[in-house]
Design a protein around this motif. Structure first.
Motif, PDB file in Angstrom:
ATOM      1  N   TRP A  35     -27.761-119.590 -56.351  1.00 24.70           N
ATOM      2  CA  TRP A  35     -26.425-119.955 -55.910  1.00 24.70           C
ATOM      3  C   TRP A  35     -25.676-120.776 -56.961  1.00 24.70           C
ATOM      4  O   TRP A  35     -24.451-120.804 -56.973  1.00 24.70           O
ATOM      5  N   PHE A  36     -26.414-121.424 -57.862  1.00 20.19           N
ATOM      6  CA  PHE A  36     -25.792-122.264 -58.890  1.00 20.19           C
ATOM      7  C   PHE A  36     -25.560-121.516 -60.203  1.00 20.19           C
ATOM      8  O   PHE A  36     -24.637-121.848 -60.950  1.00 20.19           O
ATOM      9  N   VAL A  37     -26.375-120.538 -60.521  1.00 25.93           N
ATOM     10  CA  VAL A  37     -26.275-119.879 -61.827  1.00 25.93           C
ATOM     11  C   VAL A  37     -25.887-118.408 -61.728  1.00 25.93           C
ATOM     12  O   VAL A  37     -25.700-117.749 -62.752  1.00 25.93           O
ATOM     13  N   ALA A  38     -25.794-117.877 -60.510  1.00 19.62           N
ATOM     14  CA  ALA A  38     -25.438-116.465 -60.346  1.00 19.62           C
ATOM     15  C   ALA A  38     -24.610-116.307 -59.073  1.00 19.62           C
ATOM     16  O   ALA A  38     -24.243-117.293 -58.437  1.00 19.62           O
ATOM     17  N   VAL A  53     -42.053-120.970 -50.151  1.00 23.27           N
ATOM     18  CA  VAL A  53     -41.133-122.014 -50.626  1.00 23.27           C
ATOM     19  C   VAL A  53     -40.669-121.692 -52.043  1.00 23.27           C
ATOM     20  O   VAL A  53     -39.504-121.932 -52.397  1.00 23.27           O
ATOM     21  N   ALA A  54     -41.555-121.124 -52.865  1.00 21.00           N
ATOM     22  CA  ALA A  54     -41.171-120.721 -54.223  1.00 21.00           C
ATOM     23  C   ALA A  54     -40.019-119.726 -54.180  1.00 21.00           C
ATOM     24  O   ALA A  54     -39.070-119.809 -54.971  1.00 21.00           O
ATOM     25  N   ALA A  55     -40.090-118.790 -53.255  1.00 23.77           N
ATOM     26  CA  ALA A  55     -39.014-117.806 -53.114  1.00 23.77           C
ATOM     27  C   ALA A  55     -37.714-118.470 -52.672  1.00 23.77           C
ATOM     28  O   ALA A  55     -36.631-118.126 -53.161  1.00 23.77           O
ATOM     29  N   PHE A  56     -37.818-119.443 -51.774  1.00 21.54           N
ATOM     30  CA  PHE A  56     -36.623-120.155 -51.332  1.00 21.54           C
ATOM     31  C   PHE A  56     -36.011-120.968 -52.485  1.00 21.54           C
ATOM     32  O   PHE A  56     -34.788-121.109 -52.570  1.00 21.54           O
ATOM     33  N   LEU A  57     -36.864-121.493 -53.385  1.00 23.79           N
ATOM     34  CA  LEU A  57     -36.354-122.224 -54.551  1.00 23.79           C
ATOM     35  C   LEU A  57     -35.556-121.309 -55.464  1.00 23.79           C
ATOM     36  O   LEU A  57     -34.493-121.688 -55.970  1.00 23.79           O
ATOM     37  N   VAL A  58     -36.068-120.099 -55.687  1.00 27.87           N
ATOM     38  CA  VAL A  58     -35.337-119.126 -56.516  1.00 27.87           C
ATOM     39  C   VAL A  58     -34.002-118.782 -55.864  1.00 27.87           C
ATOM     40  O   VAL A  58     -32.966-118.678 -56.537  1.00 27.87           O
ATOM     41  N   PHE A  59     -34.013-118.610 -54.551  1.00 30.82           N
ATOM     42  CA  PHE A  59     -32.784-118.294 -53.824  1.00 30.82           C
ATOM     43  C   PHE A  59     -31.761-119.420 -53.996  1.00 30.82           C
ATOM     44  O   PHE A  59     -30.574-119.161 -54.259  1.00 30.82           O
ATOM     45  N   ALA A  60     -32.206-120.683 -53.876  1.00 28.39           N
ATOM     46  CA  ALA A  60     -31.303-121.824 -54.018  1.00 28.39           C
ATOM     47  C   ALA A  60     -30.751-121.905 -55.442  1.00 28.39           C
ATOM     48  O   ALA A  60     -29.557-122.161 -55.651  1.00 28.39           O
ATOM     49  N   MET A 116     -31.804-112.620 -62.001  1.00 28.62           N
ATOM     50  CA  MET A 116     -31.782-113.765 -61.106  1.00 28.62           C
ATOM     51  C   MET A 116     -31.446-113.340 -59.670  1.00 28.62           C
ATOM     52  O   MET A 116     -32.050-113.815 -58.698  1.00 28.62           O
ATOM     53  N   VAL A 117     -30.485-112.427 -59.541  1.00 30.33           N
ATOM     54  CA  VAL A 117     -30.091-111.946 -58.219  1.00 30.33           C
ATOM     55  C   VAL A 117     -31.223-111.122 -57.589  1.00 30.33           C
ATOM     56  O   VAL A 117     -31.515-111.239 -56.392  1.00 30.33           O
ATOM     57  N   ILE A 118     -31.871-110.309 -58.396  1.00 32.32           N
ATOM     58  CA  ILE A 118     -32.992-109.499 -57.885  1.00 32.32           C
ATOM     59  C   ILE A 118     -34.116-110.402 -57.386  1.00 32.32           C
ATOM     60  O   ILE A 118     -34.635-110.227 -56.275  1.00 32.32           O
ATOM     61  N   ALA A 119     -34.494-111.377 -58.224  1.00 28.82           N
ATOM     62  CA  ALA A 119     -35.564-112.296 -57.830  1.00 28.82           C
ATOM     63  C   ALA A 119     -35.183-113.078 -56.581  1.00 28.82           C
ATOM     64  O   ALA A 119     -36.023-113.351 -55.713  1.00 28.82           O
ATOM     65  N   CYS A 120     -33.903-113.429 -56.488  1.00 33.06           N
ATOM     66  CA  CYS A 120     -33.397-114.183 -55.347  1.00 33.06           C
ATOM     67  C   CYS A 120     -33.606-113.426 -54.038  1.00 33.06           C
ATOM     68  O   CYS A 120     -34.245-113.929 -53.103  1.00 33.06           O
ATOM     69  N   TRP A 121     -33.093-112.189 -53.955  1.00 33.05           N
ATOM     70  CA  TRP A 121     -33.163-111.446 -52.707  1.00 33.05           C
ATOM     71  C   TRP A 121     -34.545-110.881 -52.447  1.00 33.05           C
ATOM     72  O   TRP A 121     -34.994-110.831 -51.296  1.00 33.05           O
ATOM     73  N   ARG A 122     -35.224-110.434 -53.479  1.00 33.06           N
ATOM     74  CA  ARG A 122     -36.604-109.958 -53.302  1.00 33.06           C
ATOM     75  C   ARG A 122     -37.480-111.060 -52.735  1.00 33.06           C
ATOM     76  O   ARG A 122     -38.257-110.865 -51.798  1.00 33.06           O
TER      77      ARG A 122
END
Length: 295
Positions: free
Chosen positions: A198-201, A188-195, A40-46
């Motif tokens: 913050w709730f699950v990781a 926007v998909a990437a921004f959704l993963v980033f958001a 989740m963190v990798i997908a978030c920052w990538r």
């Protein structure tokens, strides 16, 4: 004669850019496995780093072209963004739970899955050669997944299948919703993963080593996307699709050289079946397009 030389140089540049894009895309597996953070963190920052860079590129292109197309997504764009976010999460997670080669080869079947979705959702006719290639490639994937059940990696192969299905659906949605800004929806998909992260990781709980690799991962994602976009403008789509298939052998070779990762024999057998189907299908399209241009 000068026009012919200019066209040849343009085509050569397109070939170089698309091939370079495939090589950079092939780095995804080794980068994911080299980062110790959770998927989740990798997908978030990538996604965030890549999205910011791609968005900057989009606005730069718009400025040069003097374009004033709307960036409004609407429900269609938001649907694409949600599907893209799911594909991104499955993509990164799959590399963490199975061989790089398995993920790359399973993902190679995405065009055939997209053809199935296009038939189901848009009633597009599926060509006979596509059906044959799809059956062969899915047989190869089935062999790999079945073999994975004995190696403790069926979960990763299953995630790769989910990633392939969602990516294929995203391809179809791009074609179905032509007026929707697809690149912006991807950002926007990437921004959704980033958001979501913050709730699950805890995206900030990364080491300096991981932070550097995460930045490189986002940069490679953006670079590969931009190289593909620019290169595909210069060569026929059939040729771009054929060259894009090089991502699979690049990923496998990088996994072997950097991670010393050698999948079981059944993965090689299944992968050979899939690659044969993919390359034969793409090669036939390229030959047909070349014959039409010659005519």
């Amino acid at each position: 004669m000068a026009a012919q030389i200019d066209h040849s140089a343009e085509r050569l540049l397109g070939i170089v850019l698309v091939t370079a894009s495939a090589a950079v895309f092939g780095l995804a597996g080794i980068l994911t496995k080299s980062i110790r953070a959770e998927p989740m963190v990798i997908a978030c920052w990538r996604g965030l780093v890549g999205a910011l860079l791609i968005t900057a590129y989009v606005f730069w292109r718009r400025g040069r072209a003097g374009s004033a197309h709307s960036m409004r997504l609407g429900w269609r764009g938001w649907l694409m963004a949600v599907v893209g976010a799911g594909a991104s999460l499955a993509f990164v997670s799959a590399f963490k739970h199975t061989y790089v080669a398995n993920v790359a080869i399973i993902y190679a079947t995405a065009p055939f899955v997209a053809a199935l979705f296009a038939w189901l959702l848009m009633r597009e006719r599926v060509r006979g050669q596509t059906m044959l290639a799809a059956v062969l490639s899915l047989a190869g994937v089935g062999l790999m997944v079945f073999a994975g059940a004995g190696t403790g990696r069926p979960f990763g192969d299953g995630l790769a299948l989910i990633m392939t299905a969602t990516s294929a659906l995203y391809m179809v949605l791009i074609r179905a919703f032509r007026e929707t800004p697809a690149v912006w929806a991807g950002a926007v998909a990437a921004f959704l993963v980033f958001a979501l992260a913050w709730f699950v990781a805890d995206p900030l709980a990364v080491s300096a080593h991981d932070a550097a690799l995460l930045g490189a991962f986002g940069l490679s994602y953006a670079l590969a996307s931009i190289l593909w976009t620019e290169g595909a403008r210069l060569i026929p789509s059939a040729e771009a699709g054929l060259l894009g298939s090089a991502e699979v052998p690049f990923a496998i070779v990088f996994g072997w050289l950097v991670l010393a990762e050698i999948p079981p024999t059944t993965s090689f057998v299944g992968g050979a079946v899939v690659l044969t189907a993919v390359l034969a299908h793409a090669g036939r399209d390229w030959l047909q397009a070349r014959a039409l241009r010659a005519a």
